[in-house]
Motif scaffolding. Structure first.
Motif, mmCIF file in Angstrom:
data_model
loop_
_atom_site.group_PDB
_atom_site.id
_atom_site.type_symbol
_atom_site.label_atom_id
_atom_site.label_comp_id
_atom_site.label_asym_id
_atom_site.label_seq_id
_atom_site.Cartn_x
_atom_site.Cartn_y
_atom_site.Cartn_z
ATOM 1 N N GLU A 32 0.825 -1.205 0.000
ATOM 2 C CA GLU A 32 0.000 0.000 0.000
ATOM 3 C C GLU A 32 0.867 1.265 0.000
ATOM 4 O O GLU A 32 0.575 2.228 -0.672
ATOM 5 C CB GLU A 32 -0.918 0.015 1.231
ATOM 6 C CG GLU A 32 -1.899 -1.142 1.255
ATOM 7 C CD GLU A 32 -2.876 -1.105 0.101
ATOM 8 O OE1 GLU A 32 -3.352 -0.005 -0.235
ATOM 9 O OE2 GLU A 32 -3.139 -2.177 -0.473
ATOM 10 N N GLU A 33 1.921 1.280 0.802
ATOM 11 C CA GLU A 33 2.800 2.448 0.913
ATOM 12 C C GLU A 33 3.720 2.515 -0.301
ATOM 13 O O GLU A 33 4.193 1.497 -0.786
ATOM 14 C CB GLU A 33 3.651 2.358 2.187
ATOM 15 C CG GLU A 33 2.849 2.399 3.465
ATOM 16 C CD GLU A 33 2.133 3.719 3.666
ATOM 17 O OE1 GLU A 33 2.748 4.776 3.405
ATOM 18 O OE2 GLU A 33 0.960 3.691 4.047
ATOM 19 N N PRO A 34 4.014 3.725 -0.798
ATOM 20 C CA PRO A 34 4.913 3.832 -1.954
ATOM 21 C C PRO A 34 6.366 3.540 -1.574
ATOM 22 O O PRO A 34 6.778 3.751 -0.438
ATOM 23 C CB PRO A 34 4.750 5.292 -2.395
ATOM 24 C CG PRO A 34 4.297 6.013 -1.185
ATOM 25 C CD PRO A 34 3.491 5.024 -0.385
ATOM 26 N N TYR A 53 10.046 -1.422 0.720
ATOM 27 C CA TYR A 53 9.419 -2.659 0.256
ATOM 28 C C TYR A 53 9.039 -3.501 1.466
ATOM 29 O O TYR A 53 9.848 -3.689 2.371
ATOM 30 C CB TYR A 53 10.393 -3.415 -0.650
ATOM 31 C CG TYR A 53 9.812 -4.641 -1.285
ATOM 32 C CD1 TYR A 53 8.883 -4.525 -2.299
ATOM 33 C CD2 TYR A 53 10.193 -5.905 -0.885
ATOM 34 C CE1 TYR A 53 8.350 -5.643 -2.900
ATOM 35 C CE2 TYR A 53 9.663 -7.028 -1.481
ATOM 36 C CZ TYR A 53 8.745 -6.897 -2.483
ATOM 37 O OH TYR A 53 8.213 -8.004 -3.067
ATOM 38 N N THR A 54 7.810 -4.023 1.485
ATOM 39 C CA THR A 54 7.341 -4.754 2.655
ATOM 40 C C THR A 54 7.239 -6.254 2.430
ATOM 41 O O THR A 54 6.743 -6.963 3.283
ATOM 42 C CB THR A 54 5.962 -4.225 3.102
ATOM 43 O OG1 THR A 54 5.058 -4.328 1.998
ATOM 44 C CG2 THR A 54 6.055 -2.787 3.556
ATOM 45 N N GLY A 55 7.692 -6.754 1.289
ATOM 46 C CA GLY A 55 7.596 -8.181 0.984
ATOM 47 C C GLY A 55 8.790 -8.954 1.518
ATOM 48 O O GLY A 55 9.526 -8.510 2.400
ATOM 49 N N ALA A 56 8.999 -10.125 0.953
ATOM 50 C CA ALA A 56 10.089 -11.009 1.370
ATOM 51 C C ALA A 56 11.434 -10.465 0.888
ATOM 52 O O ALA A 56 11.522 -9.803 -0.141
ATOM 53 C CB ALA A 56 9.871 -12.404 0.807
ATOM 54 N N ASP A 57 12.487 -10.771 1.670
ATOM 55 C CA ASP A 57 13.831 -10.311 1.306
ATOM 56 C C ASP A 57 14.286 -10.899 -0.030
ATOM 57 O O ASP A 57 14.974 -10.236 -0.803
ATOM 58 C CB ASP A 57 14.836 -10.682 2.393
ATOM 59 C CG ASP A 57 14.835 -9.692 3.542
ATOM 60 O OD1 ASP A 57 14.189 -8.632 3.413
ATOM 61 O OD2 ASP A 57 15.481 -9.981 4.569
ATOM 62 N N LYS A 102 3.973 1.634 -6.461
ATOM 63 C CA LYS A 102 3.819 3.071 -6.278
ATOM 64 C C LYS A 102 5.171 3.604 -5.821
ATOM 65 O O LYS A 102 5.839 2.966 -5.017
ATOM 66 C CB LYS A 102 2.779 3.375 -5.200
ATOM 67 C CG LYS A 102 1.393 2.897 -5.552
ATOM 68 C CD LYS A 102 0.462 3.166 -4.397
ATOM 69 C CE LYS A 102 -0.879 2.536 -4.629
ATOM 70 N NZ LYS A 102 -1.764 2.651 -3.463
ATOM 71 N N THR A 103 5.580 4.749 -6.338
ATOM 72 C CA THR A 103 6.884 5.300 -5.982
ATOM 73 C C THR A 103 6.734 6.732 -5.528
ATOM 74 O O THR A 103 5.782 7.418 -5.879
ATOM 75 C CB THR A 103 7.869 5.247 -7.163
ATOM 76 O OG1 THR A 103 7.329 5.979 -8.237
ATOM 77 C CG2 THR A 103 8.151 3.833 -7.585
#
Length: 108
Positions: A32-34, A53-57, A102-103
């Motif tokens: 959700e966050e850019p 980035y909030t996903g996996a490393d 989103k950036t």
């Protein structure tokens, strides 16, 4: 006479097997966050930092690799940040937006 015909003459009993094409699927975690793309100078040299980035490393490392290959530059992945040598904010932001992220541009 092409290669297939020559092989058919040499091996008449052989049945060709059609193998499905392998496609690289990179499914990245969309958040959700850019993602923040900022510019800094370290030791007088420009660098671009991407973070947020909030996903996996492993996905983040894959993204870093794709960016470095696209730009043909060096860089690294440390402390949940992608560090790219040089000022490539515009190109990186366009690349990330094409991927569906989103950036947000920060600094200068």
């Amino acid at each position: 006479m092409d290669l297939k015909d020559q092989l058919k003459n040499l091996f008449p009993d052989h049945e060709p097997v059609n193998e499905p094409e392998k496609q690289e699927e990179t499914t990245l975690w969309l958040q959700e966050e850019p993602m923040i793309c900022k510019y800094e100078k370290r030791k007088g040299k420009p660098i671009t930092i991407i973070e947020g980035y909030t996903g996996a490393d492993s996905d983040y490392k894959q993204l870093a690799k794709e960016i470095k290959q696209m730009l043909s530059v060096g860089g690294s992945f440390k402390n949940n940040q992608i560090i790219i040598q040089g000022d490539f904010r515009d190109k990186i932001m366009k690349f990330l937006q094409d991927k569906g992220f989103k950036t947000k541009r920060v600094g200068g």
